[in-house]
Design an enzyme around this catalytic site. Structure first.
Site, PDB file in Angstrom:
ATOM      1  N   ARG A  75      34.564  37.062  34.362  1.00 49.51           N
ATOM      2  CA  ARG A  75      35.466  36.760  35.469  1.00 49.51           C
ATOM      3  C   ARG A  75      36.336  37.991  35.669  1.00 49.51           C
ATOM      4  O   ARG A  75      37.171  38.323  34.814  1.00 49.51           O
ATOM      5  CB  ARG A  75      36.319  35.536  35.137  1.00 49.51           C
ATOM      6  CG  ARG A  75      37.309  35.157  36.219  1.00 49.51           C
ATOM      7  CD  ARG A  75      36.593  34.544  37.407  1.00 49.51           C
ATOM      8  NE  ARG A  75      37.569  33.872  38.265  1.00 49.51           N
ATOM      9  CZ  ARG A  75      37.576  34.025  39.570  1.00 49.51           C
ATOM     10  NH1 ARG A  75      36.687  34.796  40.165  1.00 49.51           N
ATOM     11  NH2 ARG A  75      38.460  33.381  40.287  1.00 49.51           N
TER      12      ARG A  75
ATOM     13  N   ASP B  38      40.144  38.215  35.083  1.00 52.69           N
ATOM     14  CA  ASP B  38      40.587  38.014  33.698  1.00 52.69           C
ATOM     15  C   ASP B  38      40.389  39.257  32.826  1.00 52.69           C
ATOM     16  O   ASP B  38      41.233  39.561  31.986  1.00 52.69           O
ATOM     17  CB  ASP B  38      39.824  36.864  33.035  1.00 52.69           C
ATOM     18  CG  ASP B  38      40.252  35.496  33.537  1.00 52.69           C
ATOM     19  OD1 ASP B  38      41.217  35.406  34.320  1.00 52.69           O
ATOM     20  OD2 ASP B  38      39.607  34.512  33.137  1.00 52.69           O
ATOM     21  N   THR B  39      39.242  39.923  32.984  1.00 52.29           N
ATOM     22  CA  THR B  39      38.887  40.925  31.971  1.00 52.29           C
ATOM     23  C   THR B  39      38.363  42.257  32.494  1.00 52.29           C
ATOM     24  O   THR B  39      38.103  43.164  31.705  1.00 52.29           O
ATOM     25  CB  THR B  39      37.828  40.354  31.007  1.00 52.29           C
ATOM     26  OG1 THR B  39      36.602  40.158  31.718  1.00 52.29           O
ATOM     27  CG2 THR B  39      38.293  39.061  30.355  1.00 52.29           C
ATOM     28  N   ARG B  40      38.173  42.412  33.817  1.00 53.06           N
ATOM     29  CA  ARG B  40      37.564  43.648  34.345  1.00 53.06           C
ATOM     30  C   ARG B  40      38.317  44.899  33.899  1.00 53.06           C
ATOM     31  O   ARG B  40      37.712  45.881  33.492  1.00 53.06           O
ATOM     32  CB  ARG B  40      37.482  43.616  35.866  1.00 53.06           C
ATOM     33  CG  ARG B  40      36.878  44.894  36.466  1.00 53.06           C
ATOM     34  CD  ARG B  40      36.883  44.920  37.971  1.00 53.06           C
ATOM     35  NE  ARG B  40      36.173  43.815  38.548  1.00 53.06           N
ATOM     36  CZ  ARG B  40      34.848  43.727  38.676  1.00 53.06           C
ATOM     37  NH1 ARG B  40      34.096  44.712  38.251  1.00 53.06           N
ATOM     38  NH2 ARG B  40      34.299  42.672  39.215  1.00 53.06           N
TER      39      ARG B  40
ATOM     40  N   GLY C 183      29.751  36.626  49.143  1.00 53.57           N
ATOM     41  CA  GLY C 183      29.459  35.241  49.475  1.00 53.57           C
ATOM     42  C   GLY C 183      29.639  34.338  48.276  1.00 53.57           C
ATOM     43  O   GLY C 183      29.960  34.791  47.185  1.00 53.57           O
TER      44      GLY C 183
ATOM     45  N   GLU D 208      25.676  32.557  37.955  1.00 53.09           N
ATOM     46  CA  GLU D 208      25.150  33.618  37.102  1.00 53.09           C
ATOM     47  C   GLU D 208      24.737  33.053  35.745  1.00 53.09           C
ATOM     48  O   GLU D 208      23.662  33.366  35.231  1.00 53.09           O
ATOM     49  CB  GLU D 208      26.264  34.655  36.875  1.00 53.09           C
ATOM     50  CG  GLU D 208      25.965  36.040  37.272  1.00 53.09           C
ATOM     51  CD  GLU D 208      27.194  36.926  37.073  1.00 53.09           C
ATOM     52  OE1 GLU D 208      27.508  37.628  38.035  1.00 53.09           O
ATOM     53  OE2 GLU D 208      27.816  36.933  36.001  1.00 53.09           O
TER      54      GLU D 208
END
Length: 164
Positions: free
Chosen positions: A25, A28-30, A58, A92
């Site tokens: 996500r 949160d963590t990129r 999308g 995903e």
């Protein structure tokens, strides 16, 4: 699908497009954990796929991402507090778990500041997110697939970081 090449007359080997696919996500963590993991893996020569923000225009998972998942040897799923709030992440995850089941891919969960049992049993922020999805999405089978994928992925052996 990975490109099979004949390694020798008696064995079949696969050439993967990516060694590792990172599912996470972004909010949160990129810029923290996942970003550091991506750079560390690349630094030691591990060909790692990490989507950029432009890929998520999308609500449906794109064919490009589906292909990247299918052509990755390992998927590392970083479960964070808001992972389940993203329908994109959940789609995903379903694809990742399908690749595990049908193609023998490796899936390594990382529980980043969440308890694995919260993911497995959909408690806390995972319960809240799925309840919201159920009120917004008319396709109840889709939500059930997400629940099952979360349960199965969180039952795999992985890493747990409980620092808050």
């Amino acid at each position: 699908m990975p490109n099979p090449t004949l390694a020798s007359s008696s064995s079949l080997a696969y050439e993967w497009t990516y060694d590792v696919f990172l599912s996470f996500r972004g909010e949160d963590t990129r810029l923290g954990f996942t970003g550091h993991l991506y750079h560390a893996l690349c630094e030691v020569g591990v060909n790692t796929f990490m989507d950029d923000q432009g890929l998520r225009k999308g609500e449906e998972i794109t064919p490009f991402l589906m292909k990247a998942i299918q052509e990755s040897r390992i998927a590392i799923v970083i479960f964070s507090e808001n992972y389940a709030s993203s329908t994109f992440c959940l789609q995903e995850l379903v694809m990742i778990m399908e690749c595990l089941k049908h193609q023998g891919r490796l899936v390594w969960p990382v529980f980043y500041k969440v308890d694995p049992s919260d993911v497995r049993h959909q408690k806390g922020s995972y319960a809240e997110a799925l309840a919201k999805h159920e009120t917004r999405i008319s396709d109840k089978d889709k939500v059930e697939k997400w629940r099952l994928a979360l349960q199965k992925a969180a039952s795999l052996s992985g890493w747990h970081s409980n620092r808050r």
